[in-house]
Design a protein around this motif. Structure first.
Motif, PDB file in Angstrom:
ATOM      1  N   SER A  47      32.549  29.760  40.259  1.00  0.00           N
ATOM      2  CA  SER A  47      33.918  29.731  40.130  1.00  0.00           C
ATOM      3  C   SER A  47      34.419  31.378  39.798  1.00  0.00           C
ATOM      4  N   GLN A  57      36.104  33.882  42.334  1.00  0.00           N
ATOM      5  CA  GLN A  57      37.403  34.597  42.047  1.00  0.00           C
ATOM      6  C   GLN A  57      37.356  35.833  41.871  1.00  0.00           C
ATOM      7  N   ILE A 117      38.128  28.096  42.945  1.00  0.00           N
ATOM      8  CA  ILE A 117      38.340  29.714  43.109  1.00  0.00           C
ATOM      9  C   ILE A 117      39.599  29.950  44.020  1.00  0.00           C
ATOM     10  N   GLY A 134      42.192  30.596  41.186  1.00  0.00           N
ATOM     11  CA  GLY A 134      41.950  31.438  40.340  1.00  0.00           C
ATOM     12  C   GLY A 134      42.178  33.113  40.966  1.00  0.00           C
ATOM     13  N   ILE A 135      42.018  32.814  42.251  1.00  0.00           N
ATOM     14  CA  ILE A 135      42.036  34.420  42.994  1.00  0.00           C
ATOM     15  C   ILE A 135      43.307  35.252  42.626  1.00  0.00           C
ATOM     16  N   ASN A 192      42.981  37.049  39.307  1.00  0.00           N
ATOM     17  CA  ASN A 192      41.939  38.222  39.267  1.00  0.00           C
ATOM     18  C   ASN A 192      42.662  39.297  39.969  1.00  0.00           C
TER      19      ASN A 192
END
Length: 317
Positions: free
Chosen positions: A105, A109, A191, A194-195, A198
């Motif tokens: 992950s 991410q 992923i 969470g992109i 980030n």
């Protein structure tokens, strides 16, 4: 002619006599004021973090059952709970799944988030609109995202398999039903979630880099990749550290997403330390074993935090 000597009091004594902030009562008041500002945070940490942590550690050495809630009796059983958990093969699998899920992950991410941050740092039409749309996965509650993706990845009626079938490809991929693919599917969904986080943090870090650094690198004939590797990344390193630490802390203990997607299955293929704690405590009602797994999860986070602090201290020197 006589000369007289005038004795001038020491500056510190003059300040103390005048009641300036250097006097003992003033220092005491200043110290009490400082503690007054800190005290609410200390009390909050002790009540909502310190006490549950200590209580969880104590519980891991007790025979804690649903009957305990009524009788209050929770006799100590030594390390029986720890031995029971460590001898269970499922614990080793959950620990391995947690490490794979967290590493996969974070890599996905961070890599995609950094690429999008660099992409959106350039001016082009609809930049702000597209950036806002990418934030949507981050704003949706985790459980809702898990339920939606469970419908999308359904083997028989899922949108993804229907789309693949329309393209003439295999439209019966068991995304969540196969032990070999379930963990990968949960990683991909996490992923996707969470992109945006980030991207936002890294984008803000990129905006703080002085443009003169890139101009100087361009004058020296450095290529775009060389400038990014030798100028952008070193300056962005503190922001990268923050992103990775926060991402690790939120990913290693994730529970709701996996419960919504696979509930730890199939065949425990997506069982992690977080889901194992839930299963032991609230499904099997073995609170002592659940506390042990929770303590291990806390220990893993503490080890990561220690390495992070030591790395920062080394960089500071």
């Amino acid at each position: 002619m006589t000369t007289s000597t005038i004795t001038v009091p020491a500056p510190s004594r003059m300040r103390q006599r005048a009641g300036t902030p250097d006097s003992r009562p003033a220092r005491l008041r200043r110290r009490l004021a400082q503690w007054g500002f800190v005290a609410p945070a200390v009390v909050f940490m002790l009540l909502f973090f310190g006490y549950p942590l200590v209580r969880n550690i104590v519980m891991s050495f007790q025979h804690y059952t649903p009957r305990t809630f009524f009788t209050g009796a929770a006799p100590f059983n030594g390390v029986d709970n720890w031995a029971k958990v460590f001898q269970d093969a499922l614990f080793g699998q959950a620990l391995w799944h947690t490490l794979v899920f967290t590493a996969g992950s974070l890599l996905g991410q961070f890599g995609i988030g950094l690429a999008l941050a660099v992409f959106f740092s350039r001016r082009f039409p609809l930049n702000e609109l597209l950036r806002s749309l990418i934030l949507l996965p981050w704003l949706v509650p985790m459980v809702v995202s898990g339920i939606v993706w469970r419908r999308i990845l359904d083997q028989d009626t899922g949108v993804l398999n229907s789309f693949l079938g329309a393209l003439g490809l295999d439209g019966h991929i068991p995304w969540l039903n196969s032990p070999g693919m379930a963990l990968l599917s949960t990683i991909l969904v996490n992923i996707w979630i969470g992109i945006p986080f980030n991207m936002v943090i890294l984008y803000g870090g990129l905006q703080e880099i002085p443009g003169e650094l890139h101009e100087a690198a361009a004058l020296d004939g450095a290529s775009a990749w060389r400038t990014f590797r030798s100028v952008t990344l070193p300056v962005l390193k503190p922001v990268i550290t923050v992103v990775l630490v926060l991402g690790f802390m939120s990913t290693v203990k994730i529970l709701d997403l996996i419960l919504a997607l696979t509930d730890g299955g199939p065949a425990d293929a997506t069982q992690t330390l977080g889901t194992l704690t839930y299963q032991n405590s609230f499904v099997q009602l073995d609170f002592g074993a659940g506390a042990v797994v929770g303590d291990v999860l806390i220990l893993v986070s503490a080890v990561f935090a220690v390495f992070y602090l030591r790395a920062n201290r080394t960089e500071g020197k």
